[in-house]
Design an enzyme around this catalytic site. Structure first.
Site, PDB file in Angstrom:
ATOM      1  N   GLU A   1     -26.355  -4.660  47.135  1.00 43.75           N
ATOM      2  CA  GLU A   1     -26.772  -5.973  46.509  1.00 43.75           C
ATOM      3  C   GLU A   1     -26.756  -6.851  47.928  1.00 43.75           C
ATOM      4  O   GLU A   1     -26.501  -6.616  48.877  1.00 43.75           O
ATOM      5  CB  GLU A   1     -25.076  -6.300  46.115  1.00 43.75           C
ATOM      6  CG  GLU A   1     -24.629  -5.066  44.587  1.00 43.75           C
ATOM      7  CD  GLU A   1     -23.436  -6.210  44.242  1.00 43.75           C
ATOM      8  OE1 GLU A   1     -23.148  -5.271  42.803  1.00 43.75           O
ATOM      9  OE2 GLU A   1     -23.350  -7.048  44.901  1.00 43.75           O
ATOM     10  N   CYS A  35     -28.206 -12.529  52.549  1.00 47.97           N
ATOM     11  CA  CYS A  35     -27.416 -11.352  52.966  1.00 47.97           C
ATOM     12  C   CYS A  35     -26.994  -9.946  52.539  1.00 47.97           C
ATOM     13  O   CYS A  35     -27.484  -9.853  51.591  1.00 47.97           O
ATOM     14  CB  CYS A  35     -25.145 -11.741  52.096  1.00 47.97           C
ATOM     15  SG  CYS A  35     -24.681 -11.396  51.999  1.00 47.97           S
ATOM     16  N   CYS A  62     -18.113   1.351  51.390  1.00 48.47           N
ATOM     17  CA  CYS A  62     -17.525   1.136  52.654  1.00 48.47           C
ATOM     18  C   CYS A  62     -16.619   1.841  52.939  1.00 48.47           C
ATOM     19  O   CYS A  62     -15.551   2.603  52.670  1.00 48.47           O
ATOM     20  CB  CYS A  62     -16.942  -0.242  52.711  1.00 48.47           C
ATOM     21  SG  CYS A  62     -16.776  -1.240  54.341  1.00 48.47           S
ATOM     22  N   CYS A 105     -10.074  -2.509  53.818  1.00 45.55           N
ATOM     23  CA  CYS A 105      -9.509  -3.716  54.315  1.00 45.55           C
ATOM     24  C   CYS A 105      -8.767  -4.277  52.418  1.00 45.55           C
ATOM     25  O   CYS A 105      -9.353  -4.161  51.408  1.00 45.55           O
ATOM     26  CB  CYS A 105     -10.890  -4.949  54.292  1.00 45.55           C
ATOM     27  SG  CYS A 105     -11.449  -4.250  56.219  1.00 45.55           S
ATOM     28  N   CYS A 135     -10.691  -6.902  49.398  1.00 44.71           N
ATOM     29  CA  CYS A 135     -12.102  -6.821  49.749  1.00 44.71           C
ATOM     30  C   CYS A 135     -12.793  -5.147  48.672  1.00 44.71           C
ATOM     31  O   CYS A 135     -12.236  -4.599  48.311  1.00 44.71           O
ATOM     32  CB  CYS A 135     -12.952  -6.219  51.373  1.00 44.71           C
ATOM     33  SG  CYS A 135     -14.616  -6.382  51.065  1.00 44.71           S
ATOM     34  N   GLU A 177     -19.782  -1.213  56.273  1.00 45.69           N
ATOM     35  CA  GLU A 177     -19.855  -2.026  57.569  1.00 45.69           C
ATOM     36  C   GLU A 177     -21.066  -1.501  58.687  1.00 45.69           C
ATOM     37  O   GLU A 177     -21.187  -0.487  58.994  1.00 45.69           O
ATOM     38  CB  GLU A 177     -18.365  -1.197  58.015  1.00 45.69           C
ATOM     39  CG  GLU A 177     -17.996  -1.496  59.631  1.00 45.69           C
ATOM     40  CD  GLU A 177     -18.232  -2.863  60.387  1.00 45.69           C
ATOM     41  OE1 GLU A 177     -17.446  -3.785  59.709  1.00 45.69           O
ATOM     42  OE2 GLU A 177     -18.575  -3.127  61.309  1.00 45.69           O
ATOM     43  N   CYS A 213     -18.082 -13.834  49.681  1.00 42.08           N
ATOM     44  CA  CYS A 213     -17.485 -12.639  50.188  1.00 42.08           C
ATOM     45  C   CYS A 213     -16.633 -11.826  49.860  1.00 42.08           C
ATOM     46  O   CYS A 213     -15.887 -12.293  49.114  1.00 42.08           O
ATOM     47  CB  CYS A 213     -17.391 -13.529  51.560  1.00 42.08           C
ATOM     48  SG  CYS A 213     -17.886 -13.950  52.226  1.00 42.08           S
TER      49      CYS A 213
END
Ligand code: SAH
Length: 362
Positions: free
Chosen positions: A97, A110, A117, A121, A124, A167, A340
């Site tokens: 995305e 973005c 990932c 976290c 997230c 990341e 985010c």
């Protein structure tokens, strides 16, 4: 060389040295390599036939051995605040995305760097997917090419941020090559590195490598103590505890006129107290930086809460009293799960994008 390869070469898979080696093996003049790259990244052509400054013979030779394989399946959906989420299907079937964020004169894209990932976290959504795969350089760049293709001719992306899925510093080679293609002014897309920001969860030992890329560096701090960070960002903070991360930030060779950005996701009653703000002031003493506060964007299956606006404003004022430059990030695209930390699930409704074949340079 070509004849040993079963699948045709995707020209977008080649970096400048590899394309130059190929051009030289074919006995073509060396400048052909840059000409081809200009067609790919500046004119954004999708067929070799469009490369009209190559001879007909060269084009047909290239055509029988290579292809330009861009994203085939692109879907998008728009939010009422003007943001637009794009979904791209990779060759292996995985989806990634990108978010397009208009803001006055600015048009920011973005970008994702991984499917899922590496990190975990807790606040997230992408982290919950685990790492499916690293994106290749051309899959990172194709997000920019494909979104630019959907814009009007006079509309141009003004900023790129590596803040989508993944990341970036866990896939640093592909990210570095993508940045080369995005910033090269002779044959690449010509973005100024000043207009590009790489955001990391804090892989302290790799932070230094970002300096050579020339782009801006943002660090997702998200906690005011090491213990708190251990809970919120377990994997990265176990590998690179807060003191090590801050030392790496202090040692970072900032270019003149630049400063670091610290991002701080605000989680209601977790890391948003006055004490947290005061500790942050101490932690960041002496670092040339600004701070972006990001009020938590909620998603289902997550217990964290978004703090009230009053709470966020109070936090900002305390930091400002400590002489820090602090901004509150507007949350955009929340309704399409594009804000985010919300990237990772399919939005609806989706609209398939017709492939557009816009070219500006001949
Ligand atoms: N892995 C990189 C880039 C992707 S995340 C990084 O961690 O920096 C981009 C930003 O979104 C980070 O600052 C991250 O802390 C923040 N973020 C993640 N989940 C969020 C959520 N649910 N709400 C608000 N911000 C979030």
């Amino acid at each position: 060389m070509f004849h040993t390869v079963q699948k045709p070469i995707n020209l977008l898979d080649l970096d400048l040295p590899r394309l130059s080696a190929l051009v030289s093996e074919l006995g073509w003049p060396p400048f052909r390599a840059q000409q081809i790259l200009r067609w790919l990244y500046q004119s954004r052509v999708r067929t070799i036939q469009r490369m009209t400054n190559l001879s007909l013979h060269e084009r047909s030779y290239l055509e029988s051995n290579a292809v330009i394989r861009r994203f085939q399946d692109i879907q998008s959906c728009s939010a009422t605040d003007g943001t637009q989420k794009f979904l791209f299907r990779l060759d292996d079937g995985n989806m990634i995305e990108s978010m397009l964020i208009p803001d006055g004169q600015r048009l920011t894209l973005c970008l994702s760097t991984q499917v899922g990932c590496t990190l975990d976290c807790t606040f997230c959504l992408t982290g919950q997917m685990g790492l499916q795969t690293n994106l290749k350089a051309h899959e990172i760049v194709d997000q920019v090419l494909s979104v630019q293709d959907t814009l009007h001719l006079e509309q141009h992306l003004t900023s790129l941020v590596f803040m989508g899925m993944g990341e970036p510093l866990a896939n640093v080679e592909a990210v570095a090559e993508a940045i080369t293609r995005l910033t090269n002014t002779q044959w690449g897309m010509g973005f100024s590195p000043k207009r590009i920001t790489l955001s990391t969860a804090g892989l302290a030992t790799r932070i230094h490598d970002v300096a050579a890329l020339g782009v801006n560096l943002a660090i997702s701090l998200n906690a005011s103590t090491n213990e708190q960070r251990d809970v919120l960002m377990p994997m990265v903070n176990r590998l690179h505890p807060l003191p090590a991360l801050l030392s790496a930030c202090r040692a970072y060779p900032l270019r003149p006129g630049r400063r670091l950005t610290f991002e701080y996701v605000m989680l209601g009653d977790v890391n948003d107290s006055a004490l947290d703000a005061k500790r942050l002031i101490q932690l960041l003493k002496g670092i040339h930086c600004k701070i972006n506060l990001i009020p938590f964007n909620e998603f289902t299956s997550n217990a964290f809460r978004r703090p009230t606006d009053t709470r966020v404003n109070q936090f900002q004022s305390i930091l400002r009293q400590g002489n820090l430059d602090v901004f509150i990030r507007k949350s955009r695209g929340r309704e399409i799960l594009g804000a985010c930390g919300q990237l990772g699930v399919l939005p609806s409704p989706l609209v398939s994008i017709q492939q557009q074949h816009t070219t500006s340079i001949t």
